[in-house]
Scaffold this active site. Structure first.
Site, PDB file in Angstrom:
ATOM      1  N   PHE A  74       0.838  -1.200   0.000  1.00 36.26           N
ATOM      2  CA  PHE A  74       0.000   0.000   0.000  1.00 36.26           C
ATOM      3  C   PHE A  74       0.872   1.249   0.000  1.00 36.26           C
ATOM      4  O   PHE A  74       0.643   2.193  -0.744  1.00 36.26           O
ATOM      5  CB  PHE A  74      -0.934  -0.003   1.215  1.00 36.26           C
ATOM      6  CG  PHE A  74      -2.025   1.025   1.143  1.00 36.26           C
ATOM      7  CD1 PHE A  74      -3.245   0.713   0.560  1.00 36.26           C
ATOM      8  CD2 PHE A  74      -1.837   2.312   1.645  1.00 36.26           C
ATOM      9  CE1 PHE A  74      -4.253   1.669   0.484  1.00 36.26           C
ATOM     10  CE2 PHE A  74      -2.832   3.272   1.566  1.00 36.26           C
ATOM     11  CZ  PHE A  74      -4.051   2.943   0.984  1.00 36.26           C
ATOM     12  N   LYS A  76       4.323   2.131  -0.976  1.00 37.08           N
ATOM     13  CA  LYS A  76       5.488   1.611  -1.685  1.00 37.08           C
ATOM     14  C   LYS A  76       6.706   2.524  -1.613  1.00 37.08           C
ATOM     15  O   LYS A  76       7.788   2.147  -2.059  1.00 37.08           O
ATOM     16  CB  LYS A  76       5.137   1.357  -3.156  1.00 37.08           C
ATOM     17  CG  LYS A  76       4.213   0.162  -3.358  1.00 37.08           C
ATOM     18  CD  LYS A  76       3.920  -0.041  -4.834  1.00 37.08           C
ATOM     19  CE  LYS A  76       3.186  -1.350  -5.066  1.00 37.08           C
ATOM     20  NZ  LYS A  76       4.037  -2.513  -4.789  1.00 37.08           N
ATOM     21  N   THR A  96       7.347  -2.996  -1.032  1.00 33.61           N
ATOM     22  CA  THR A  96       8.669  -3.592  -1.005  1.00 33.61           C
ATOM     23  C   THR A  96       9.688  -2.645  -1.649  1.00 33.61           C
ATOM     24  O   THR A  96       9.442  -2.084  -2.718  1.00 33.61           O
ATOM     25  CB  THR A  96       8.667  -4.934  -1.755  1.00 33.61           C
ATOM     26  OG1 THR A  96       7.801  -5.843  -1.059  1.00 33.61           O
ATOM     27  CG2 THR A  96      10.038  -5.541  -1.858  1.00 33.61           C
ATOM     28  N   ASN A 121      -2.628  -8.347  -8.672  1.00 37.62           N
ATOM     29  CA  ASN A 121      -1.616  -7.356  -9.013  1.00 37.62           C
ATOM     30  C   ASN A 121      -0.416  -8.027  -9.676  1.00 37.62           C
ATOM     31  O   ASN A 121      -0.067  -9.154  -9.346  1.00 37.62           O
ATOM     32  CB  ASN A 121      -1.191  -6.561  -7.768  1.00 37.62           C
ATOM     33  CG  ASN A 121       0.007  -7.162  -7.063  1.00 37.62           C
ATOM     34  OD1 ASN A 121       1.154  -6.958  -7.470  1.00 37.62           O
ATOM     35  ND2 ASN A 121      -0.252  -7.930  -6.004  1.00 37.62           N
ATOM     36  N   ARG A 122       0.162  -7.314 -10.598  1.00 34.24           N
ATOM     37  CA  ARG A 122       1.447  -7.697 -11.166  1.00 34.24           C
ATOM     38  C   ARG A 122       2.334  -6.446 -11.218  1.00 34.24           C
ATOM     39  O   ARG A 122       2.884  -6.068 -12.242  1.00 34.24           O
ATOM     40  CB  ARG A 122       1.280  -8.352 -12.551  1.00 34.24           C
ATOM     41  CG  ARG A 122       0.444  -7.591 -13.558  1.00 34.24           C
ATOM     42  CD  ARG A 122       0.573  -8.250 -14.945  1.00 34.24           C
ATOM     43  NE  ARG A 122      -0.192  -7.557 -15.965  1.00 34.24           N
ATOM     44  CZ  ARG A 122      -1.414  -7.912 -16.369  1.00 34.24           C
ATOM     45  NH1 ARG A 122      -2.020  -8.956 -15.806  1.00 34.24           N
ATOM     46  NH2 ARG A 122      -2.034  -7.211 -17.324  1.00 34.24           N
ATOM     47  N   GLY A 124       5.227  -5.628  -9.829  1.00 33.38           N
ATOM     48  CA  GLY A 124       6.634  -5.803 -10.152  1.00 33.38           C
ATOM     49  C   GLY A 124       7.573  -4.975  -9.295  1.00 33.38           C
ATOM     50  O   GLY A 124       8.593  -4.470  -9.785  1.00 33.38           O
ATOM     51  N   PHE A 125       7.228  -4.838  -7.999  1.00 36.13           N
ATOM     52  CA  PHE A 125       8.102  -4.104  -7.063  1.00 36.13           C
ATOM     53  C   PHE A 125       8.426  -2.702  -7.574  1.00 36.13           C
ATOM     54  O   PHE A 125       9.574  -2.256  -7.515  1.00 36.13           O
ATOM     55  CB  PHE A 125       9.403  -4.863  -6.820  1.00 36.13           C
ATOM     56  CG  PHE A 125       9.301  -6.078  -5.949  1.00 36.13           C
ATOM     57  CD1 PHE A 125       8.145  -6.392  -5.251  1.00 36.13           C
ATOM     58  CD2 PHE A 125      10.380  -6.939  -5.827  1.00 36.13           C
ATOM     59  CE1 PHE A 125       8.057  -7.527  -4.456  1.00 36.13           C
ATOM     60  CE2 PHE A 125      10.322  -8.072  -5.028  1.00 36.13           C
ATOM     61  CZ  PHE A 125       9.145  -8.369  -4.341  1.00 36.13           C
ATOM     62  N   ASN A 182      10.954 -10.249   1.547  1.00 36.29           N
ATOM     63  CA  ASN A 182       9.994 -10.770   0.571  1.00 36.29           C
ATOM     64  C   ASN A 182      10.722 -11.695  -0.399  1.00 36.29           C
ATOM     65  O   ASN A 182      11.511 -11.241  -1.225  1.00 36.29           O
ATOM     66  CB  ASN A 182       9.335  -9.607  -0.169  1.00 36.29           C
ATOM     67  CG  ASN A 182       8.170 -10.033  -1.038  1.00 36.29           C
ATOM     68  OD1 ASN A 182       8.042 -11.205  -1.384  1.00 36.29           O
ATOM     69  ND2 ASN A 182       7.324  -9.081  -1.399  1.00 36.29           N
ATOM     70  N   SER A 185       6.893 -12.928  -3.790  1.00 35.61           N
ATOM     71  CA  SER A 185       6.055 -12.304  -4.806  1.00 35.61           C
ATOM     72  C   SER A 185       6.126 -13.112  -6.095  1.00 35.61           C
ATOM     73  O   SER A 185       7.209 -13.522  -6.528  1.00 35.61           O
ATOM     74  CB  SER A 185       6.532 -10.873  -5.082  1.00 35.61           C
ATOM     75  OG  SER A 185       5.882 -10.355  -6.228  1.00 35.61           O
ATOM     76  N   ASN A 187       5.613 -11.859  -8.966  1.00 39.98           N
ATOM     77  CA  ASN A 187       5.770 -10.905 -10.061  1.00 39.98           C
ATOM     78  C   ASN A 187       7.212 -10.523 -10.373  1.00 39.98           C
ATOM     79  O   ASN A 187       7.449  -9.692 -11.247  1.00 39.98           O
ATOM     80  CB  ASN A 187       4.962  -9.634  -9.741  1.00 39.98           C
ATOM     81  CG  ASN A 187       3.483  -9.933  -9.598  1.00 39.98           C
ATOM     82  OD1 ASN A 187       2.910 -10.673 -10.383  1.00 39.98           O
ATOM     83  ND2 ASN A 187       2.871  -9.384  -8.563  1.00 39.98           N
ATOM     84  N   THR A 188       8.168 -11.100  -9.653  1.00 41.89           N
ATOM     85  CA  THR A 188       9.584 -10.955  -9.987  1.00 41.89           C
ATOM     86  C   THR A 188      10.079 -12.326 -10.414  1.00 41.89           C
ATOM     87  O   THR A 188      10.075 -13.264  -9.603  1.00 41.89           O
ATOM     88  CB  THR A 188      10.398 -10.447  -8.784  1.00 41.89           C
ATOM     89  OG1 THR A 188       9.966  -9.115  -8.461  1.00 41.89           O
ATOM     90  CG2 THR A 188      11.882 -10.415  -9.106  1.00 41.89           C
ATOM     91  N   LYS A 228       8.591 -13.447   4.549  1.00 41.86           N
ATOM     92  CA  LYS A 228       7.256 -13.542   3.968  1.00 41.86           C
ATOM     93  C   LYS A 228       7.219 -14.661   2.937  1.00 41.86           C
ATOM     94  O   LYS A 228       7.964 -14.635   1.953  1.00 41.86           O
ATOM     95  CB  LYS A 228       6.860 -12.214   3.320  1.00 41.86           C
ATOM     96  CG  LYS A 228       5.401 -12.155   2.873  1.00 41.86           C
ATOM     97  CD  LYS A 228       4.993 -10.732   2.539  1.00 41.86           C
ATOM     98  CE  LYS A 228       3.488 -10.637   2.263  1.00 41.86           C
ATOM     99  NZ  LYS A 228       3.057  -9.235   2.052  1.00 41.86           N
ATOM    100  N   ASN A 257       1.853 -14.374   1.286  1.00 43.12           N
ATOM    101  CA  ASN A 257       1.810 -13.458   0.147  1.00 43.12           C
ATOM    102  C   ASN A 257       0.649 -13.825  -0.780  1.00 43.12           C
ATOM    103  O   ASN A 257      -0.192 -14.659  -0.451  1.00 43.12           O
ATOM    104  CB  ASN A 257       3.160 -13.508  -0.590  1.00 43.12           C
ATOM    105  CG  ASN A 257       3.534 -12.186  -1.222  1.00 43.12           C
ATOM    106  OD1 ASN A 257       2.691 -11.483  -1.760  1.00 43.12           O
ATOM    107  ND2 ASN A 257       4.813 -11.839  -1.168  1.00 43.12           N
ATOM    108  N   THR A 327      -6.095  -5.982   0.914  1.00 43.99           N
ATOM    109  CA  THR A 327      -7.288  -6.024   0.058  1.00 43.99           C
ATOM    110  C   THR A 327      -8.545  -5.715   0.863  1.00 43.99           C
ATOM    111  O   THR A 327      -9.432  -4.994   0.387  1.00 43.99           O
ATOM    112  CB  THR A 327      -7.399  -7.400  -0.619  1.00 43.99           C
ATOM    113  OG1 THR A 327      -6.186  -7.654  -1.340  1.00 43.99           O
ATOM    114  CG2 THR A 327      -8.562  -7.440  -1.583  1.00 43.99           C
TER     115      THR A 327
END
Length: 366
Positions: A74, A76, A96, A121-122, A124-125, A182, A185, A187-188, A228, A257, A327
């Site tokens: 939330f 970042k 992150t 979500n994607r 991507g940090f 982390n 995730s 997304n990485t 995490k 996560n 969320t």
């Protein structure tokens, strides 16, 4: 609370007409602007705070005024901490953060699925990078515990991940009350490979050693490290990670996560990590399993599908010492922390115990 009705009937419908990331940026900008008004912070605290000595606890040397936190993702950049810390949370986790600044993946990259009470979500940090985050956090006035969540830069090879995390840790350690690592995730690319026993040994051990060195230099007690993990681990993989992390010096785990599983959400077709109500049962099962395996000494932060007071109480009963929302906060609004704390406090009053005492009773039976 009046704010709940206002959010559900007016504010959320307006925000949900917008692209989710745009809505977040507008809400965040308004929140930061509100704080510039004289007396605004105090007014927000009076409106949203829930205070009860039964909820206070000290974990890993950190005093948490209540067990309800805001999960990473939330805030970042660190710039939202001062605003969200006035909304009744007991702690906030920012990030992150990565060693290098990252724009993240192309937009759109955040999607709502109201029929499931879920987000995908994607991102991507996307973040300013540890060096600029340090500048932002230098000006932040802290009122409740701040967790600093760090991850691997996308351009960094997995073999160099430890050094990448160490760079972020060195930059941001002084601002943290705890460090969240982390490795989960989706997304990485390749990040979740860091959840194996061998990879954790190579990552968590050096990070904990560096924390010891930084603490010694600053002449203070070491700050706790929380790892995490993903909800998509198989049970044997989860058991290995839950055993290896504390063996390497981690004080706790954040469970869990976002998920790539779409079994219960077939219409959530966008790629990325899914969060929200569909994770609730899996996260409760993971909390129960890890608490039974690891006993009372490992701090567990439960996150995933917490939308109501009942959800919060169930997470603590399952093994959580603290809980986080993200969320649920989007769907339920800024009154959510107050309602969750009130529900937990009511349960404690019914039992005639403090939260620390309830946890001790719970863990003695496991």
């Amino acid at each position: 609370m009046l704010v709940d009705a206002l959010y559900q009937r007016l504010i959320r419908p307006l925000l949900f007409r917008l692209d989710p990331e745009t809505a977040h940026e507008i809400a965040a900008g308004l929140g930061r602007h509100v704080l510039t008004a004289p007396g605004a912070a105090a007014a927000l605290r009076r409106a949203f705070e829930y205070s009860s000595p039964r909820l206070e606890q000290t974990l890993g040397g950190v005093n948490f005024p209540n067990p309800v936190g805001l999960a990473a993702g939330f805030d970042k950049t660190g710039a939202l901490y001062e605003f969200v810390s006035q909304l009744g949370f007991g702690f906030v986790e920012s990030g992150t953060f990565t060693a290098r600044a990252q724009p993240g993946n192309p937009r759109p990259r955040l999607f709502r699925y109201p029929q499931y009470q879920a987000l995908v979500n994607r991102m991507g940090f996307n973040n300013p990078g540890a060096e600029l985050a340090r500048e932002i956090l230098t000006g932040v006035r802290r009122s409740i515990p701040l967790g600093i969540n760090i991850g691997k830069s996308k351009v960094t090879e997995l073999k160099d991940a430890t050094q990448d995390y160490l760079l972020s840790l060195d930059q941001l350690y002084e601002f943290a009350d705890y460090i969240a690592v982390n490795v989960s995730s989706p997304n990485t690319p390749g990040l979740r490979n860091l959840q194996t026993r061998a990879a954790l040994r190579e990552l968590v051990g050096p990070l904990c050693d560096r924390i010891q060195n930084l603490a010694a230099t600053r002449r203070e007690k070491p700050k706790p490290l929380f790892l995490k993990l993903a909800p998509d681990l198989q049970d044997d993989e989860l058991d290995e990670a839950a055993a290896e992390a504390p063996a390497c010096g981690a004080a706790g785990l954040i469970l869990c996560n976002t998920t790539i599983d779409r079994t219960r959400t077939p219409e959530a077709t966008e790629s990325g990590g899914l969060s929200g109500a569909p994770l609730r049962e899996r996260c409760l099962a993971i909390l129960r399993r890890v608490r039974a395996q690891c006993g009372p000494d490992l701090t567990l932060i439960g996150v995933g599908g917490i939308f109501s007071g009942t959800d919060a109480v169930e997470a603590i009963a399952a093994g959580a010492d603290l809980i986080q929302v993200y969320t649920g906060f989007i769907y339920e609004g800024p009154g959510l922390p107050h309602r969750l704390n009130a529900a937990i406090d009511a349960e404690l009053e019914r039992r005639g115990v403090t939260l620390s005492e309830w946890r001790a009773q719970r863990d003695a039976r496991k």
